[in-house]
Design a protein around this motif. Structure first.
Motif, PDB file in Angstrom:
ATOM      1  N   LYS A   1      33.049  30.724  20.089  1.00  0.00           N
ATOM      2  CA  LYS A   1      33.291  29.900  18.910  1.00  0.00           C
ATOM      3  C   LYS A   1      32.127  29.975  17.913  1.00  0.00           C
ATOM      4  O   LYS A   1      32.317  29.805  16.713  1.00  0.00           O
ATOM      5  N   SER A   2      30.935  30.292  18.407  1.00  0.00           N
ATOM      6  CA  SER A   2      29.759  30.383  17.522  1.00  0.00           C
ATOM      7  C   SER A   2      29.923  31.458  16.449  1.00  0.00           C
ATOM      8  O   SER A   2      29.271  31.392  15.404  1.00  0.00           O
ATOM      9  N   ILE A   3      30.794  32.445  16.664  1.00  0.00           N
ATOM     10  CA  ILE A   3      31.006  33.505  15.665  1.00  0.00           C
ATOM     11  C   ILE A   3      31.560  32.929  14.363  1.00  0.00           C
ATOM     12  O   ILE A   3      31.347  33.483  13.284  1.00  0.00           O
ATOM     13  N   LEU A   4      32.229  31.794  14.455  1.00  0.00           N
ATOM     14  CA  LEU A   4      32.844  31.192  13.268  1.00  0.00           C
ATOM     15  C   LEU A   4      31.813  30.780  12.221  1.00  0.00           C
ATOM     16  O   LEU A   4      32.121  30.739  11.036  1.00  0.00           O
ATOM     17  N   SER A   5      30.577  30.517  12.653  1.00  0.00           N
ATOM     18  CA  SER A   5      29.530  30.141  11.692  1.00  0.00           C
ATOM     19  C   SER A   5      29.132  31.321  10.806  1.00  0.00           C
ATOM     20  O   SER A   5      28.526  31.128   9.749  1.00  0.00           O
ATOM     21  N   ARG A   6      29.474  32.534  11.188  1.00  0.00           N
ATOM     22  CA  ARG A   6      29.159  33.729  10.397  1.00  0.00           C
ATOM     23  C   ARG A   6      30.236  34.046   9.354  1.00  0.00           C
ATOM     24  O   ARG A   6      30.078  34.961   8.564  1.00  0.00           O
TER      25      ARG A   6
END
Length: 191
Positions: free
Chosen positions: A135-140
């Motif tokens: 889910k951290s990829i969404l911050s990119r």
């Protein structure tokens, strides 16, 4: 494929002809289906960002809608977690990588040489259009902006967090009218 492998909550990103897609898919009763609608095309990454409010798990799968490749999705998820990856891409082998995203793999399945969608010519590994992501990829991914996974996000990922999961299954592309017709004449492509 998702339901057969035990997945029961599916988010479908819809845009063009979305009412037809929603009407057709809504008749299923063997899983929970949610729809993430975009009024203007947001690209592969933008569509995922648009669906962010519906993504509940730390890891999630993304499957392109214009291709089919039978992948052991539980194996993909396990490989992703085992390698502490942020993004793991399913990779198929092909003798003709010209029309697909070519990928070079390093040690332990790390994607190397940056991700160069449709530019590498010496690799037999191609993007199967199936991804496991944290889910951290969404911050990119910027909100509300047309953004491509393949051109805007993947090329900037460090090989320490970007892995490739090799499958030996056939990749069937139905992204053009001719490829769609060819796939329908070759039913084993979907088995």
């Amino acid at each position: 494929q998702l339901v057969a492998q035990g997945f029961c909550r599916i988010i479908i990103c819809v845009g063009f002809l979305q009412n037809q897609v929603i009407q057709y898919v809504s008749s299923r009763n063997d899983c929970q289906i949610l729809f993430s609608s975009e009024d203007v095309p947001l690209g592969t990454a933008g569509a995922i960002k648009n669906a962010e409010v519906s993504i509940k798990s730390e890891q999630f799968l993304v499957l392109n809608g214009d291709s089919f490749c039978k992948v052991d999705l539980e194996g993909l998820l396990g490989f992703h977690i085992e390698n502490s990856a942020v993004v793991t891409i399913a990779i198929a082998e092909s003798n003709d990588s010209q029309d697909y995203g070519s990928i070079c793999l390093g040690d332990n399945g790390k994607v190397i040489s940056n991700f160069n969608e449709k530019t590498l010519r010496n690799s037999t590994y191609i993007n199967a259009g199936i991804y496991c992501m944290n889910k951290s990829i969404l911050s990119r991914i910027p909100a509300g902006k047309k953004t491509s996974l393949e051109y805007d996000i993947f090329p900037d990922l460090d090989e320490k967090i970007f892995f490739g999961y090799l499958t030996h299954s056939l990749l069937t592309d139905i992204g053009t009218p001719q490829r769609y017709l060819n796939a329908n004449e070759n039913p084993e492509a979907f088995s």
